[in-house]
Design an enzyme around this catalytic site. Structure first.
Site, short mmCIF file in Angstrom:
data_model
loop_
_atom_site.label_atom_id
_atom_site.label_comp_id
_atom_site.label_asym_id
_atom_site.label_seq_id
_atom_site.Cartn_x
_atom_site.Cartn_y
_atom_site.Cartn_z
CG HIS A 1 -4.35 2.73 -0.79
ND1 HIS A 1 -5.29 2.08 -0.03
CD2 HIS A 1 -3.41 3.19 0.10
CE1 HIS A 1 -4.94 2.14 1.27
NE2 HIS A 1 -3.81 2.82 1.36
CG HIS B 1 -3.56 7.35 2.39
ND1 HIS B 1 -3.90 7.25 3.71
CD2 HIS B 1 -3.09 6.12 2.04
CE1 HIS B 1 -3.64 6.02 4.14
NE2 HIS B 1 -3.15 5.32 3.15
CG ASP C 1 -2.04 -0.91 1.19
OD1 ASP C 1 -2.00 -1.84 0.37
OD2 ASP C 1 -2.99 -0.73 1.97
CG HIS D 1 2.19 0.47 4.48
ND1 HIS D 1 1.94 -0.39 5.52
CD2 HIS D 1 1.04 1.14 4.23
CE1 HIS D 1 0.67 -0.23 5.91
NE2 HIS D 1 0.10 0.69 5.15
ZN ZN Z 1 -2.72 3.31 3.08
#
Ligand code: ZN
Length: 421
Positions: free
Chosen positions: A77, A81, A27, A170
């Protein structure tokens, strides 16, 4: 005539138990460590899923393109954010579409609808209703953004791993990337296979639904089998070597979709498929012929075409009143069937030019004449390196070439014959 569209011209279901599948997802990237992550994934033959933040794409467009081209799944995503639960409809759709467009422009063409991971895992009824795609959360969270220690990250992933899990990491932090790779090494040694999110669900036999939330793929003991060797990423169909032929057969109604809207260019043709497309090529009415094969059910999408083709001598059974409709057609078999069809159309003369492939001696005796005719007519060519590869399966793409060339060489042949007589 065109036969009714079949839901699927073939489907194969394989069920085995004891599968160990994992989806690892990254992510918030792309970031400065994504390139080295891609190197490490490639080395381990791992396909991952990248939940990309849209506003980062232009700074890392080559990385995004690489993610895509190396077979990883692109996923959404949001643009910046955002907490999607706090947005109205217009802002929400813009968050998603801007990201999707940015990814599409980075990879060079439309990537289609991507699955969504709402930032922070925050969703509500609106997010589900508006997303128009599945929502993919996770079942393993090593909190790598908080604890920047590769060993901690690795240990948390490994200790929670189980079949069907979705791992969240991440790719913004060096420690996350190192920890993820270390975990992959350990879990591969334990027999796990890493696949994309879409592939994970496909192999569990689960169809992802728009607006539904998924944290893992249930560990149901089902694995529909290894990565499909014939699968082709159809978002890249325009780059397929046979694309112009595929377009031709689709536009002329000669070949339909293989599964849903997929063409399946690299799947082998089954005998049932091959006979069906020849019946379409003929333009003849194929109803009313008696089905004499005990393994051809009376109401399948290929029944009438098989009965017609057998009655016309275009195709024979395999003995014992069997037709074997699901068997794959080899290249030499395809030649024989097409040569039979050519003869049925009254299209001589027979070609006698000798074959000069390096593997000519591999051609079965019963197929020699058919291959000679089809090669002589220019309908089938070698595969390069002066090889015919007669016993290889004829793929749907190759069938598209054969049908296109035939149709262009002999336009409306059968119809014309029937007019004449
Ligand atoms: Zn995220």
């Amino acid at each position: 005539m065109t036969l009714p569209l079949s839901a699927a011209e073939t489907t194969a279901t394989r069920t085995t138990t004891g599968s160990k599948l994992l989806a690892i997802t990254f992510d918030d990237g792309p970031g400065n460590y994504t390139a080295s992550l891609l190197d490490a994934l490639a080395k381990r033959n791992v396909k991952a899923t990248f939940f990309v933040v849209g506003n980062r794409v232009s700074s890392y467009s080559a990385i995004v393109k690489r993610e895509y081209e190396e077979g990883h799944q692109m996923a959404n995503h949001s643009w910046d954010h955002a907490n999607l639960t706090s947005l109205g409809y217009a802002s929400f759709t813009s968050e998603l579409s801007k990201t999707q467009n940015a990814i599409s422009s980075a990879v060079g063409h439309d990537v289609g609808q991507l699955v969504l991971r709402p930032p922070g895992g925050n969703y509500n009824a609106n997010v589900k209703a508006w997303a128009n795609c599945p929502l993919i959360l996770w079942s393993i969270d090593p909190k790598d953004w908080k604890d920047r220690n590769a060993t901690t990250v690795k240990n948390r992933i490994v200790s929670q791993a189980k079949d069907g899990a979705i791992i969240l990491v991440h790719d913004l932090y060096a420690t996350s990337v190192q920890g993820a790779i270390a975990a992959i090494d350990e879990l591969q040694a334990q027999g796990y296979t890493f696949v994309t999110v879409n592939e994970l669900f496909r192999r569990k036999g689960i169809t992802l639904q728009n607006g539904a939330v998924y944290m893992s793929a249930p560990s149901n003991g089902i694995d529909l089998g290894p990565l499909d060797p014939y699968a082709y990423d159809e978002t890249k169909l325009s780059q397929h070597w046979a694309y112009t032929y595929i377009t031709y057969v689709k536009e002329h109604g000669l070949m339909n979709g293989f599964r849903e809207d997929l063409f399946g260019p690299n799947y082998p043709m089954t005998r049932g498929m091959f006979v069906t497309v020849i019946s379409r090529l003929s333009g003849e009415t194929v109803t009313g012929y008696e089905n004499t094969f005990s393994d051809v059910n009376n109401n399948t999408w290929y029944t009438e075409a098989v009965a017609w083709a057998a009655a016309k001598g275009i195709v024979q059974g395999v003995g014992n009143s069997l037709f074997s409709p699901e068997a794959y057609v080899t290249r030499e078999q395809a030649c024989v069937i097409m040569a039979n069809y050519l003869a049925y159309c009254g299209l001589g003369p027979a070609v006698t030019t000798p074959l000069t492939f390096d593997d000519t001696d591999q051609i079965s005796a019963w197929a020699k004449q058919g291959v000679t005719v089809m090669v002589g007519k220019g309908i089938i060519n070698g595969k390069g390196n002066n090889l015919l590869d007669p016993k290889a399966y004829a793929t749907r793409a190759e069938a598209a070439v054969i049908l296109t060339k035939f149709d262009q060489l002999f336009p409306n042949t059968l119809t014309a014959q029937h007019w004449r007589f």
